[in-house]
Motif scaffolding. Structure first.
Motif, mmCIF file in Angstrom:
data_model
loop_
_atom_site.group_PDB
_atom_site.id
_atom_site.type_symbol
_atom_site.label_atom_id
_atom_site.label_comp_id
_atom_site.label_asym_id
_atom_site.label_seq_id
_atom_site.Cartn_x
_atom_site.Cartn_y
_atom_site.Cartn_z
ATOM 1 N N LYS A 1 37.484 -5.298 -14.136
ATOM 2 C CA LYS A 1 37.932 -4.633 -12.905
ATOM 3 C C LYS A 1 36.780 -4.002 -12.125
ATOM 4 O O LYS A 1 36.767 -4.052 -10.885
ATOM 5 C CB LYS A 1 38.976 -3.561 -13.244
ATOM 6 N N GLU A 2 35.831 -3.419 -12.819
ATOM 7 C CA GLU A 2 34.729 -2.771 -12.102
ATOM 8 C C GLU A 2 33.884 -3.802 -11.368
ATOM 9 O O GLU A 2 33.504 -3.598 -10.202
ATOM 10 C CB GLU A 2 33.879 -1.976 -13.089
ATOM 11 N N ILE A 3 33.594 -4.908 -12.020
ATOM 12 C CA ILE A 3 32.776 -5.936 -11.377
ATOM 13 C C ILE A 3 33.542 -6.580 -10.227
ATOM 14 O O ILE A 3 32.988 -6.804 -9.143
ATOM 15 C CB ILE A 3 32.345 -6.998 -12.409
ATOM 16 N N ALA B 1 32.573 -6.592 -6.284
ATOM 17 C CA ALA B 1 32.426 -7.875 -5.592
ATOM 18 C C ALA B 1 33.382 -8.011 -4.413
ATOM 19 O O ALA B 1 33.373 -9.035 -3.715
ATOM 20 C CB ALA B 1 32.653 -9.018 -6.578
ATOM 21 N N GLY B 2 34.212 -6.996 -4.191
ATOM 22 C CA GLY B 2 35.136 -7.014 -3.066
ATOM 23 C C GLY B 2 36.345 -7.906 -3.265
ATOM 24 O O GLY B 2 36.919 -8.393 -2.281
ATOM 25 N N GLY C 1 44.159 -2.098 -6.281
ATOM 26 C CA GLY C 1 43.232 -2.300 -7.383
ATOM 27 C C GLY C 1 43.511 -3.541 -8.202
ATOM 28 O O GLY C 1 43.019 -3.679 -9.321
ATOM 29 N N GLU C 2 44.287 -4.467 -7.640
ATOM 30 C CA GLU C 2 44.600 -5.728 -8.311
ATOM 31 C C GLU C 2 43.828 -6.864 -7.649
ATOM 32 O O GLU C 2 43.355 -6.743 -6.512
ATOM 33 C CB GLU C 2 46.108 -6.012 -8.254
ATOM 34 N N GLU D 1 30.693 -16.730 -6.949
ATOM 35 C CA GLU D 1 29.317 -16.331 -6.653
ATOM 36 C C GLU D 1 29.186 -14.820 -6.540
ATOM 37 O O GLU D 1 28.192 -14.233 -7.007
ATOM 38 C CB GLU D 1 28.871 -17.014 -5.362
ATOM 39 N N ALA D 2 30.195 -14.164 -5.944
ATOM 40 C CA ALA D 2 30.157 -12.706 -5.828
ATOM 41 C C ALA D 2 30.257 -12.051 -7.204
ATOM 42 O O ALA D 2 29.557 -11.059 -7.487
ATOM 43 C CB ALA D 2 31.301 -12.230 -4.933
#
Length: 448
Positions: A173-175, A179-180, A186-187, A202-203
């Motif tokens: 979740k943090e990454i 990465a947007g 938050g899902e 890639e992000a």
């Protein structure tokens, strides 16, 4: 080997686990009817009131099934259950077919819903009495239509789903947030196209400092099919296997789906040569930000320190669809049906469904909708995040040789694995998949 598991009015006994775990291969089972007869219909220490139940749950699932059985075998109206665990795989289905063919099967058994077409048409199962189930609080309205329709054969219901277990997405979740890729709740936000998935990969890789998306398939008999089946259904196409006919396949849609898979896992954008265990270890070791796998891996993934998120498998093409299967209860054929025990089997199935909140802790989506609608389920993280996968579940084509643990999945996966590793073009792989489907259709149904 047996023991009393409840300590209350009912009893839950574990029967002959060690012997049955030896597993009989198909040919061996056919050659050993006396062994099957001996293990299929035991004399119960508690007498004829003991309800015989076969399942294939071991490991963490087995522990949770123990808990559920402990619940239903206690209380004011308990069951007396003689549970037999058989090893998951082809041997389980061989034993179940042999026991039912001989009329010496248990009163209740677990069957993957995708295998129903290999059992109901040949008279190996009995249909459920929906009026009796309704007396115990279970009706069609309590199930997602996508799953309930597959529980039918020629208009009658031959299986009652306990769960849906889909192929989904796990992610850090943090990454993903950095990465947007998360929405305001938050899902995981919708993806919607191959290009968007490539950009998301890639992000993720940039934020991870390594690999964006992991997928283990080398040496596995089903992983490629699980991903492909959902993607192919997302195009709106169906993979039909009519008995005595030819495969009805949209080859262009199949190539489209497989091409996306080979481009996402091309060895540069993301690894294309991971086996199942290697991909799992990489995600657990924070060497990848996202992994495509089954929800059944939730217990293994949540023991890491990563902030674990999950979502239904990403929609890439025109419509939502997720490969899935369902552990379901069936009523194997009995040589002499005891109506009282048959009614008790219906009550047992209904009671187990109502106790399936426990089952959700393993990651499985309870099929009985009132459990999902309970506020307790909404608090399960990340299970509640992918519960919607049951609404768009796509199972294997309904045919006797298809389904979980089948040679069909293996035959479909082999050319796709070669394509992902760069050893075959998507076009050639699809041609081989269609050819293999035809070969299996040409084989006679052994229980028809």
């Amino acid at each position: 080997m047996s023991f009393d598991h409840s300590g209350h009015g009912g009893r839950f006994r574990m029967g002959r686990r060690g012997f049955l775990r030896l597993g009989l291969a198909g040919a061996g089972a056919l050659a050993a009817p006396s062994v099957l007869a001996g293990c299929a219909s035991p004399a119960s220490p508690s007498g004829s009131s003991s309800l015989r139940v076969w399942d294939l749950f071991s490991g963490g699932d087995g522990v949770l099934m123990d808990e559920m059985l402990a619940t239903v075998t206690s209380g004011p109206d308990p069951f007396d259950v003689d549970r037999t665990i058989l090893e998951w795989g082809p041997s389980y289905y061989t034993k179940l077919a042999m026991a039912a063919a001989g009329g010496r099967a248990p009163e209740v058994a677990v069957l993957h819903l995708s295998r129903l077409a290999g059992y109901a048409p040949g008279g190996l199962l009995e249909p459920f009495d929906l009026d009796v189930l309704a007396e115990f609080g279970v009706t069609e309205q309590h199930f997602a239509p996508a799953v309930w329709e597959r529980a039918k054969w020629e208009g009658e219901v031959y299986a009652i789903p306990l769960d849906t277990h889909p192929f989904i997405v796990f992610y850090d979740k943090e990454i993903a947030g950095a990465a947007g890729l998360l929405d305001s709740d938050g899902e995981l936000a919708p993806i919607g196209s191959p290009e968007a998935m490539f950009a998301a990969s890639e992000a993720l890789a940039a934020e991870q400092g390594g690999t964006g998306v992991l997928f283990g398939h080398v040496g596995d008999q089903a992983q490629c099919w699980r991903m492909f089946n959902g993607l192919y259904a997302q195009t709106g196409a169906t993979w039909e296997l009519p008995d005595g006919g030819e495969p009805r396949v949209d080859a262009d849609a199949a190539v489209r789906a497989l091409t996306f898979m080979t481009e996402l896992f091309d060895g540069q954008r993301n690894p294309n040569n991971l086996d199942y265990a290697g991909a799992m270890a990489a995600f657990q070791g924070s060497r990848g930000a996202m992994i495509f796998s089954g929800e059944w891996e939730l217990p293994n993934l949540r023991i890491t320190d990563r902030p674990l998120g999950a979502a239904p498998f990403v929609q890439i093409f025109d419509q939502p669809a997720v490969n899935a299967d369902s552990h379901s209860y069936v009523l194997p054929r009995q040589e002499r049906v005891d109506e009282g025990r048959r009614r008790e089997a219906h009550r047992f199935v209904a009671t187990m469904l109502k106790a399936s909140y426990t089952w959700a802790s393993a990651g499985h989506i309870p099929a009985y909708q009132p459990v999902i609608e309970d506020e307790r389920y909404a608090e399960l993280d990340p299970q509640a995040s992918y519960a919607g996968a049951a609404e768009v579940a796509v199972l294997d084509p309904p045919n006797w040789f298809a389904g979980s643990g089948s040679n069909f999945q293996n035959q479909m996966t082999q050319p796709m694995t070669a394509a992902l590793m760069g050893n075959m073009s998507p076009e050639s792989a699809v041609e081989q998949m269609i050819s293999a489907s035809q070969s299996m259709l040409d084989d006679p149904n052994p229980v028809a």
